[in-house]
Design an enzyme around this catalytic site. Structure first.
Site, short mmCIF file in Angstrom:
data_model
loop_
_atom_site.label_atom_id
_atom_site.label_comp_id
_atom_site.label_asym_id
_atom_site.label_seq_id
_atom_site.Cartn_x
_atom_site.Cartn_y
_atom_site.Cartn_z
N THR A 10 29.03 23.66 23.06
CA THR A 10 27.94 24.09 23.92
C THR A 10 26.98 22.94 24.18
O THR A 10 26.47 22.77 25.29
CB THR A 10 27.20 25.27 23.27
OG1 THR A 10 28.09 26.39 23.17
CG2 THR A 10 25.98 25.69 24.09
N ASP A 58 34.04 25.34 12.77
CA ASP A 58 33.64 24.07 13.39
C ASP A 58 32.28 24.17 14.07
O ASP A 58 32.06 23.56 15.12
CB ASP A 58 34.67 23.63 14.44
CG ASP A 58 36.09 23.62 13.93
OD1 ASP A 58 36.26 23.56 12.70
OD2 ASP A 58 37.02 23.67 14.75
N ASP A 110 34.85 25.21 7.62
CA ASP A 110 34.48 23.82 7.92
C ASP A 110 33.33 23.76 8.92
O ASP A 110 33.37 23.01 9.90
CB ASP A 110 35.68 23.06 8.47
CG ASP A 110 36.90 23.14 7.56
OD1 ASP A 110 36.72 23.30 6.34
OD2 ASP A 110 38.02 23.07 8.08
N ARG A 153 35.53 20.60 1.46
CA ARG A 153 36.90 20.17 1.22
C ARG A 153 37.13 18.86 1.96
O ARG A 153 36.45 18.54 2.95
CB ARG A 153 37.91 21.24 1.66
CG ARG A 153 37.88 21.67 3.10
CD ARG A 153 39.01 22.65 3.34
NE ARG A 153 39.01 23.20 4.70
CZ ARG A 153 39.98 23.99 5.17
NH1 ARG A 153 41.00 24.31 4.41
NH2 ARG A 153 39.92 24.46 6.40
#
Length: 327
Positions: free
Chosen positions: A119, A163, A184, A242
């Site tokens: 965005t 994300d 993540d 991670r």
């Protein structure tokens, strides 16, 4: 971040990992207003009639700013939900100011690929964003991707699932921001400090989530994510990070960790057998999820001298660029 990125995206990430040292050091000149430091202000109000210096869309206002601008320009965005994709490509010295993250919201519906779904995208140097929330309409899409060096965010929101915040490259500072996601949701190869930032991981009780996926790829890269104070909370089982890169580096300092934080704390992902190269650390954290008795054995223990290297002045603000901002 998708688990299997197309080759082009991987190529872009590899290039970006080595771009930090060769960027020009853009310096922004103060404007005539000695108090605010800005040269002039553009106003965005989707409900007003367009007239000089007042625009209905954010992109229209940005398009009037010359490329490679070297004076601070403020774009004030009035309260409202703005359905548009916002990009700062060659725009330096920009100050985007909303009315507050609950009042000024930018959202968009784009999900062609991870590297095209954001965005908000920023490549410019010396960019400030204050009081704005970025929220894609699609579950697996990027709320914001930040490539530009010397970028700072104050009181902003980044809302997504997978994300959410692509902290790609450069020195970045996030203060009093709220970041929400699941997989993540803070990722990339930025060199960033998150100060008093609140990270929310919202899941059903049987789900697993990962707060960070930091992409440092060599011991010579200066990148890493440092969280100071703030809180990590949510439901399900939350891993603090991670290893997206073989030398991934993430530090939580003085952070409140909720009870959903996994006892193991961290996941080696693709670095299994090479955990000694990872720098994952927790220093002076508190809360029900801060018990380190069952953490992975390869989690780092930082001495005070090592922790000092990750302070704001040493890690991102060596030339005091934060003090020169019109905030």
């Amino acid at each position: 971040m998708q688990l299997l990125l197309p080759p082009l995206i991987i190529f872009i990430l590899i290039l970006s990992a080595f771009s930090f040292r060769v960027w020009s050091d853009v310096v922004c000149r103060n404007g005539q207003d000695a108090r605010s430091k800005v040269a002039y202000t553009l106003i965005v109000n989707k409900y007003s009639k367009p007239r000089p210096a007042i625009f209905n869309t954010i992109e229209a206002a940005i398009n009037t700013i010359p490329p490679n601008n070297d004076q601070w320009v403020r774009v004030f965005i009035s309260p409202g939900i703005y359905n548009e994709k916002v990009s700062l490509l060659q725009n330096n010295c920009i100050f985007l100011e909303g009315k507050g993250r609950h009042l000024t919201i930018i959202t968009y519906n784009d999900h062609e690929a991870t590297d095209q779904s954001a965005t908000f995208t920023s490549y410019g140097e010396n960019v400030i964003v204050k009081g704005i929330t970025f929220k894609p309409k699609i579950k697996q899409a990027v709320a914001a991707r930040i490539y530009g060096d010397k970028s700072a965010f104050y009181g902003c929101g980044f809302i997504g699932f997978q994300d959410t915040l692509w902290d790609a490259t450069g020195r970045h500072y996030y203060k009093n921001c709220y970041i929400e996601g699941g997989v993540d949701f803070i990722w990339g190869n930025g060199q960033s400090i998150y100060e008093v930032a609140h990270s929310g991981s919202l899941f059903s009780p049987d789900s697993v989530s990962y707060v960070t996926a930091q992409g440092r790829s060599s011991p010579y890269e200066t990148s890493g994510f440092v969280f100071r104070l703030g809180a990590v909370f949510g439901t399900g089982k939350i891993f603090l990070g991670r290893a997206y890169g073989p030398y991934s580096r993430v530090i939580f300092h003085g952070t409140t960790l909720g009870r959903a934080v996994a006892p193991e704390g961290w996941n080696e992902w693709n670095s299994k057998g090479h955990e000694d190269k990872l720098t994952y650390a927790e220093v002076d954290c508190k809360g029900p999820g801060s018990d380190k008795s069952k953490r992975v054995k390869w989690m780092k223990k930082l001495r005070p001298s090592e922790l000092h290297q990750f302070s704001k002045s040493r890690f991102i603000n060596q030339n005091r660029w934060l003090e020169s901002q019109p905030v």
